[in-house]
Write an enzyme that holds these catalytic residues in place. Structure first.
Site, PDB file in Angstrom:
ATOM      1  N   ASP A  42       1.183  -1.179  -0.108  1.00 37.08           N
ATOM      2  CA  ASP A  42       0.227   0.090  -0.069  1.00 37.08           C
ATOM      3  C   ASP A  42       0.440   0.887  -0.180  1.00 37.08           C
ATOM      4  O   ASP A  42       1.966   1.379   0.104  1.00 37.08           O
ATOM      5  CB  ASP A  42      -1.011  -0.158   1.273  1.00 37.08           C
ATOM      6  CG  ASP A  42      -1.652   0.981   1.204  1.00 37.08           C
ATOM      7  OD1 ASP A  42      -2.109   1.641   0.709  1.00 37.08           O
ATOM      8  OD2 ASP A  42      -1.595   1.614   2.809  1.00 37.08           O
ATOM      9  N   SER A  43       0.132   2.358  -0.039  1.00 37.90           N
ATOM     10  CA  SER A  43       0.996   3.511  -0.007  1.00 37.90           C
ATOM     11  C   SER A  43       1.363   3.864   1.279  1.00 37.90           C
ATOM     12  O   SER A  43       1.786   4.669   1.449  1.00 37.90           O
ATOM     13  CB  SER A  43       0.200   4.662  -0.727  1.00 37.90           C
ATOM     14  OG  SER A  43      -0.758   4.669  -0.157  1.00 37.90           O
ATOM     15  N   TYR A  80      -0.931   8.547  -2.929  1.00 35.89           N
ATOM     16  CA  TYR A  80      -1.061   7.950  -3.618  1.00 35.89           C
ATOM     17  C   TYR A  80      -2.187   8.532  -4.538  1.00 35.89           C
ATOM     18  O   TYR A  80      -2.841   8.692  -6.371  1.00 35.89           O
ATOM     19  CB  TYR A  80      -1.429   5.894  -3.846  1.00 35.89           C
ATOM     20  CG  TYR A  80      -0.369   5.832  -3.990  1.00 35.89           C
ATOM     21  CD1 TYR A  80       1.006   6.145  -3.076  1.00 35.89           C
ATOM     22  CD2 TYR A  80      -0.017   4.184  -4.285  1.00 35.89           C
ATOM     23  CE1 TYR A  80       2.269   5.271  -3.009  1.00 35.89           C
ATOM     24  CE2 TYR A  80       1.133   3.804  -4.131  1.00 35.89           C
ATOM     25  CZ  TYR A  80       2.119   4.424  -4.518  1.00 35.89           C
ATOM     26  OH  TYR A  80       3.532   3.394  -3.922  1.00 35.89           O
ATOM     27  N   GLY A  81      -3.524   8.768  -3.141  1.00 32.98           N
ATOM     28  CA  GLY A  81      -4.970   8.617  -4.015  1.00 32.98           C
ATOM     29  C   GLY A  81      -4.922  10.821  -4.533  1.00 32.98           C
ATOM     30  O   GLY A  81      -5.929  10.822  -5.601  1.00 32.98           O
ATOM     31  N   CYS A 129      -4.656  -1.744  -1.667  1.00 37.16           N
ATOM     32  CA  CYS A 129      -4.658  -0.511  -1.945  1.00 37.16           C
ATOM     33  C   CYS A 129      -5.145   0.018  -2.911  1.00 37.16           C
ATOM     34  O   CYS A 129      -4.764  -0.123  -4.102  1.00 37.16           O
ATOM     35  CB  CYS A 129      -3.253   0.189  -2.500  1.00 37.16           C
ATOM     36  SG  CYS A 129      -2.985   2.497  -2.695  1.00 37.16           S
ATOM     37  N   GLU A 140      -5.972   8.702   9.689  1.00 38.50           N
ATOM     38  CA  GLU A 140      -4.066   8.618   9.899  1.00 38.50           C
ATOM     39  C   GLU A 140      -4.890   9.544  11.252  1.00 38.50           C
ATOM     40  O   GLU A 140      -3.745   9.272  12.138  1.00 38.50           O
ATOM     41  CB  GLU A 140      -3.609   9.630   8.769  1.00 38.50           C
ATOM     42  CG  GLU A 140      -3.954   7.869   8.103  1.00 38.50           C
ATOM     43  CD  GLU A 140      -1.850   8.439   6.784  1.00 38.50           C
ATOM     44  OE1 GLU A 140      -1.450   9.422   7.833  1.00 38.50           O
ATOM     45  OE2 GLU A 140      -2.425   7.776   6.153  1.00 38.50           O
ATOM     46  N   CYS A 171     -11.940   2.784  -0.538  1.00 36.84           N
ATOM     47  CA  CYS A 171      -9.949   2.497   0.360  1.00 36.84           C
ATOM     48  C   CYS A 171     -10.049   2.642   0.987  1.00 36.84           C
ATOM     49  O   CYS A 171     -10.911   1.666   1.967  1.00 36.84           O
ATOM     50  CB  CYS A 171     -10.356   4.913   0.385  1.00 36.84           C
ATOM     51  SG  CYS A 171      -8.438   5.549   1.124  1.00 36.84           S
ATOM     52  N   THR A 172      -8.371   1.788   1.492  1.00 32.45           N
ATOM     53  CA  THR A 172      -8.377   1.264   2.839  1.00 32.45           C
ATOM     54  C   THR A 172      -8.342   1.774   4.081  1.00 32.45           C
ATOM     55  O   THR A 172      -7.781   1.045   5.138  1.00 32.45           O
ATOM     56  CB  THR A 172      -6.531   0.316   2.247  1.00 32.45           C
ATOM     57  OG1 THR A 172      -5.714   1.207   1.645  1.00 32.45           O
ATOM     58  CG2 THR A 172      -7.400  -0.935   0.438  1.00 32.45           C
ATOM     59  N   HIS A 173      -7.927   2.976   4.047  1.00 36.11           N
ATOM     60  CA  HIS A 173      -8.729   3.751   4.937  1.00 36.11           C
ATOM     61  C   HIS A 173      -9.830   3.856   5.812  1.00 36.11           C
ATOM     62  O   HIS A 173      -9.876   3.549   7.298  1.00 36.11           O
ATOM     63  CB  HIS A 173      -7.691   5.654   4.896  1.00 36.11           C
ATOM     64  CG  HIS A 173      -7.023   5.511   4.737  1.00 36.11           C
ATOM     65  ND1 HIS A 173      -5.763   4.954   3.689  1.00 36.11           N
ATOM     66  CD2 HIS A 173      -5.443   5.986   5.944  1.00 36.11           C
ATOM     67  CE1 HIS A 173      -4.067   5.631   4.232  1.00 36.11           C
ATOM     68  NE2 HIS A 173      -4.448   6.410   4.791  1.00 36.11           N
TER      69      HIS A 173
HETATM   70  N1  DGL Z   1      -3.949   3.385   1.076  1.00 33.38           N
HETATM   71  C1  DGL Z   1      -4.945   4.645  -0.357  1.00 33.38           C
HETATM   72  C2  DGL Z   1      -6.251   4.227  -0.813  1.00 33.38           C
HETATM   73  O1  DGL Z   1      -6.528   2.748  -0.400  1.00 33.38           O
HETATM   74  C3  DGL Z   1      -5.102   5.940   0.113  1.00 33.38           C
HETATM   75  C4  DGL Z   1      -4.140   6.594   0.773  1.00 33.38           C
HETATM   76  C5  DGL Z   1      -3.465   7.198   0.058  1.00 33.38           C
HETATM   77  O2  DGL Z   1      -3.673   8.789  -1.166  1.00 33.38           O
HETATM   78  O3  DGL Z   1      -2.316   6.713  -0.552  1.00 33.38           O
HETATM   79  O4  DGL Z   1      -6.460   4.385  -2.216  1.00 33.38           O
END
Ligand code: DGL
Length: 264
Positions: free
Chosen positions: A9-10, A41-42, A73, A152, A184-186
């Site tokens: 993931d990022s 990454y988003g 991600c 976060e 989104c994994t968050h």
């Molecule tokens: N983990 C990213 C996702 O699932 C979100 C965080 C990011 O923007 O890097 O899209």
């Protein structure tokens, strides 16, 4: 030699996916890589995310001989998955198809909402996959980038989180959805306030849970499932391990004992 499963993931978000994988597949060896030097990454382009994803996949395959790659991600899954699948021979599991597959199996699936980063929503990956799998569904995609920072920050139950959720998701209260993909994994760490805002009738789809089902099936079908041995998880990041260890606990649901910094 038992080969590990590579998960990337990022940053910390993919730990919500790893948590589900470890729970369902406790005998496997997992290597988690958070690209913390280049997060987020988003907000980045397809070209950049594809380059990052290839660099990480090359590292995990050549240095660690992984047997499967889980792109934990949603942004990387939405932007880079077709290229990764073309390049590598090992199975590559993303987040989009498993979520869409779950939607297709729901008894009620006329109205489907999707939230994700700007990159994920702009890519149209969820929209396209849903149109193919459930052509009769009305699909509404909504970027919800601020939820990443709230998760976060650990402000998962705060009035600020509830206000931001209300701002993004009010259209889904006016036009109730049968399901909302947490793309989104968050977002799984915000499941409770999201669920409370939308009410019980909207099924929340979690990419960690859905991709784990797919990984489990793929391992069984290919005969790659690890039969014996102790569980093993190794955490790696591309920047300072300390912030990752601090924030990661909320996402993984357990303390991260040791995290190493690697150079790709
Ligand atoms: N983990 C990213 C996702 O699932 C979100 C965080 C990011 O923007 O890097 O899209």
């Amino acid at each position: 030699m038992d080969r590990p499963i590579g998960v990337f993931d990022s940053g910390v978000g993919g730990l919500t996916v790893l948590r589900e994988l470890v729970r369902a597949l406790p005998k496997e060896i997992f290597l988690y890589l958070g690209d913390t030097a280049r997060v987020p990454y988003g907000t980045k382009s397809r070209e950049t995310i594809t380059r990052y994803s290839i660099e990480i996949a090359n590292y995990l395959i050549t240095r660690h001989d992984i047997k499967m790659l889980v792109v934990a991600c949603n942004t990387a899954s939405s932007l880079a998955l077709p290229v990764l699948r073309k390049i590598y021979k090992i199975p590559v599991v993303g987040m989009v198809d498993p979520c869409v597959r779950r939607v297709a199996a729901l008894p009620r699936r006329e109205a489907i909402g999707v939230i994700g980063t700007t990159g994920t929503i702009r890519s149209g990956a969820y929209e396209q996959a849903l149109r193919q799998a459930v052509p009769q569904a009305r699909v509404h995609c909504q970027p919800a980038p601020l939820l990443v920072s709230l998760a976060e920050e650990g402000w998962t139950e705060s009035p600020v989180a509830r206000a931001v959720i209300a701002e993004y998701l009010s259209p889904f209260r006016v036009h109730p959805q049968d399901a909302l993909i947490l793309g989104c994994t968050h977002y799984p760490v915000l499941k409770k306030p999201i669920g409370e805002f939308l009410g019980e009738k909207t099924v929340l789809i979690d990419s960690g849970e859905e991709s784990t089902r797919v990984v489990d099936i793929l391992l069984s079908e290919s005969g790659m499932k690890r039969i014996g041995g102790k569980p093993e998880i190794r955490f790696m990041v591309t920047d300072d391990p300390d912030p990752f260890m601090r924030v990661g606990e909320t996402f993984f649901g357990a303390k991260l004992d040791s995290v190493e910094k690697v150079v790709l």
